[in-house]
Design a protein around this motif. Structure first.
Motif, mmCIF file in Angstrom:
data_model
loop_
_atom_site.group_PDB
_atom_site.id
_atom_site.type_symbol
_atom_site.label_atom_id
_atom_site.label_comp_id
_atom_site.label_asym_id
_atom_site.label_seq_id
_atom_site.Cartn_x
_atom_site.Cartn_y
_atom_site.Cartn_z
ATOM 1 N N ARG A 144 17.562 21.652 39.113
ATOM 2 C CA ARG A 144 16.406 20.910 39.833
ATOM 3 C C ARG A 144 15.340 20.610 38.646
ATOM 4 O O ARG A 144 14.789 19.477 38.935
ATOM 5 N N VAL A 145 14.989 21.386 37.830
ATOM 6 C CA VAL A 145 14.052 21.298 36.745
ATOM 7 C C VAL A 145 14.466 19.984 35.967
ATOM 8 O O VAL A 145 13.708 19.089 35.771
ATOM 9 N N MET A 146 15.768 19.962 35.518
ATOM 10 C CA MET A 146 16.183 18.727 34.637
ATOM 11 C C MET A 146 16.080 17.508 35.317
ATOM 12 O O MET A 146 15.753 16.305 34.971
ATOM 13 N N GLN A 147 16.378 17.414 36.749
ATOM 14 C CA GLN A 147 16.185 16.408 37.364
ATOM 15 C C GLN A 147 14.830 15.776 37.794
ATOM 16 O O GLN A 147 14.525 14.491 37.596
ATOM 17 N N ASP A 148 13.684 16.698 38.083
ATOM 18 C CA ASP A 148 12.536 16.469 38.216
ATOM 19 C C ASP A 148 11.956 16.214 36.836
ATOM 20 O O ASP A 148 10.725 15.574 36.860
ATOM 21 N N MET A 149 12.433 16.399 35.721
ATOM 22 C CA MET A 149 11.698 16.343 34.364
ATOM 23 C C MET A 149 11.625 14.800 34.086
ATOM 24 O O MET A 149 10.729 14.244 33.299
ATOM 25 N N GLU A 150 12.312 13.784 34.921
ATOM 26 C CA GLU A 150 12.575 12.496 34.571
ATOM 27 C C GLU A 150 11.053 11.877 35.158
ATOM 28 O O GLU A 150 10.844 10.907 34.587
ATOM 29 N N GLN A 151 10.322 12.514 36.239
ATOM 30 C CA GLN A 151 9.271 11.960 36.447
ATOM 31 C C GLN A 151 7.953 12.576 35.876
ATOM 32 O O GLN A 151 6.796 11.993 36.220
ATOM 33 N N ALA A 152 8.050 13.554 35.178
ATOM 34 C CA ALA A 152 6.787 14.306 34.686
ATOM 35 C C ALA A 152 6.311 13.905 33.528
ATOM 36 O O ALA A 152 6.947 13.051 32.777
ATOM 37 N N ARG A 153 5.014 14.105 33.288
ATOM 38 C CA ARG A 153 4.548 13.664 32.346
ATOM 39 C C ARG A 153 3.932 14.942 31.220
ATOM 40 O O ARG A 153 3.868 14.625 30.097
ATOM 41 N N ALA A 154 4.122 16.013 31.774
ATOM 42 C CA ALA A 154 3.907 17.176 30.978
ATOM 43 C C ALA A 154 4.757 18.372 31.750
ATOM 44 O O ALA A 154 5.096 18.399 32.809
ATOM 45 N N MET A 155 4.976 19.375 30.823
ATOM 46 C CA MET A 155 5.896 20.415 31.051
ATOM 47 C C MET A 155 5.228 21.796 30.670
ATOM 48 O O MET A 155 4.556 21.901 29.449
ATOM 49 N N PHE A 156 5.195 22.491 31.784
ATOM 50 C CA PHE A 156 4.225 24.053 31.323
ATOM 51 C C PHE A 156 5.007 25.199 31.530
ATOM 52 O O PHE A 156 6.000 25.292 32.371
ATOM 53 N N PHE A 157 4.939 26.105 30.642
ATOM 54 C CA PHE A 157 5.796 27.353 30.690
ATOM 55 C C PHE A 157 4.725 28.620 30.859
ATOM 56 O O PHE A 157 3.910 28.919 29.993
ATOM 57 N N ALA A 158 4.946 29.494 31.785
ATOM 58 C CA ALA A 158 4.071 30.521 32.182
ATOM 59 C C ALA A 158 4.815 31.920 32.252
ATOM 60 O O ALA A 158 6.067 31.743 32.584
ATOM 61 N N TYR A 159 3.949 32.980 31.952
ATOM 62 C CA TYR A 159 4.497 34.174 32.406
ATOM 63 C C TYR A 159 3.492 34.855 32.974
ATOM 64 O O TYR A 159 2.307 34.621 32.970
ATOM 65 N N GLU A 160 4.202 35.573 34.071
ATOM 66 C CA GLU A 160 3.113 36.371 34.825
ATOM 67 C C GLU A 160 3.844 37.865 34.958
ATOM 68 O O GLU A 160 4.774 38.096 35.464
#
Length: 284
Positions: free
Chosen positions: A93-109
């Motif tokens: 799902r991430v790879m599919q939605d990446m087509e529309q994204a202008r930025a990507m964020f990686f988070a840890y909690e």
């Protein structure tokens, strides 16, 4: 090592980015280091920290690293899902939605117990003209998982609402504040936002709402664009909030690195998926 050092992207300044890790131990530290290792000797476009208060506990040492689309080429997407133990269905799902994204964020909690949670956030950011026309549009989507067992934790859709005046902002905010049952938490949210509105026009703030299927989450986020709010000015408010939730003040203070100038730029509040009311402050 109490911090991890990362490299800012060109044009972001010469200072290196330091990620405080001084309170992380055991499994929590392992998962934080695993995410940070992917960005060693790579450039990032931004970093944020956050601290979440609720009756379930205090969660600090949350961090998020941003990479704009034009810098994605430095990431190896062929190995990323394995390195971060992303569930296959979520990664598709991430790879599919990446087509529309202008930025990507990686988070840890860090989890309240041991271990931790990872999240990828894709930002779409609607055009201002379209937002004015439609009133509310999708802003982005967050994909959260537990790497220790590769299980999906949540998928959260964020929408951005157009509020073109102080009156419109105040009216929309009030409806959310009235849903908060805990008086100190509600008062803290109101006071922080009011102080931000004294520093900048709230018509320029970002007002975000969330959709999360099959959970009890009901929350909002306000990003204070144009307002400079030193985090240290809000320490008494955060300590008072901690006391109202039976959280040790010492834990709050331990998460703050002395003499580091941080700006509080965003606040989220509402009901979390575990049913507890929460307040999160975001700072950079």
């Amino acid at each position: 090592m109490t911090t991890a050092t990362l490299t800012p992207a060109p044009g972001a300044g010469d200072e290196q980015v330091h990620i405080p890790l001084h309170t992380l131990r055991g499994e929590r530290r392992l998962w934080a280091d695993r995410l940070l290792s992917l960005f060693k000797d790579k450039q990032i476009d931004g970093v944020e920290w956050s601290m979440k208060f609720s009756a379930a506990g205090l969660v600090g040492n949350r961090f998020l690293l941003g990479v704009r689309r034009e810098h994605w080429r430095q990431l190896d997407f062929s190995t990323l899902s394995r390195q971060l133990a992303i569930p296959q269905s979520l990664w598709l799902r991430v790879m599919q939605d990446m087509e529309q994204a202008r930025a990507m964020f990686f988070a840890y909690e860090p989890d309240i117990g041991d271990g931790g949670t990872y999240r990828i956030y894709l930002e779409f950011m609607p055009a201002p003209e379209a937002l004015r026309q439609h009133g509310v549009l999708p802003l982005g989507c967050g994909y959260k998982w537990h790497p220790e067992d590769e299980s999906v934790a949540a998928v959260t859709a964020y929408r951005m609402r157009h509020l073109d005046s102080r009156a419109a902002f105040d009216g929309h905010l009030q409806a959310y504040l009235e849903r908060l049952a805990l008086p100190v938490l509600r008062g803290t949210a109101r006071d922080v936002i009011a102080r931000a509105a004294e520093a900048a026009d709230p018509a320029g703030f970002m007002f975000l709402e969330v959709d999360e299927a099959d959970t009890r989450r009901d929350s909002f986020t306000v990003t204070f664009r144009g307002a400079h709010l030193p985090l240290r000015d809000f320490i008494p408010d955060l300590l008072r909030l901690a006391g109202s939730l039976a959280l040790p003040e010492s834990e709050v203070l331990a998460l703050l690195v002395p003499d580091e100038p941080r700006s509080l730029y965003s606040l989220a509040a509402g009901t979390a998926r575990d049913g507890h009311e929460f307040l999160t402050v975001y700072y950079d």
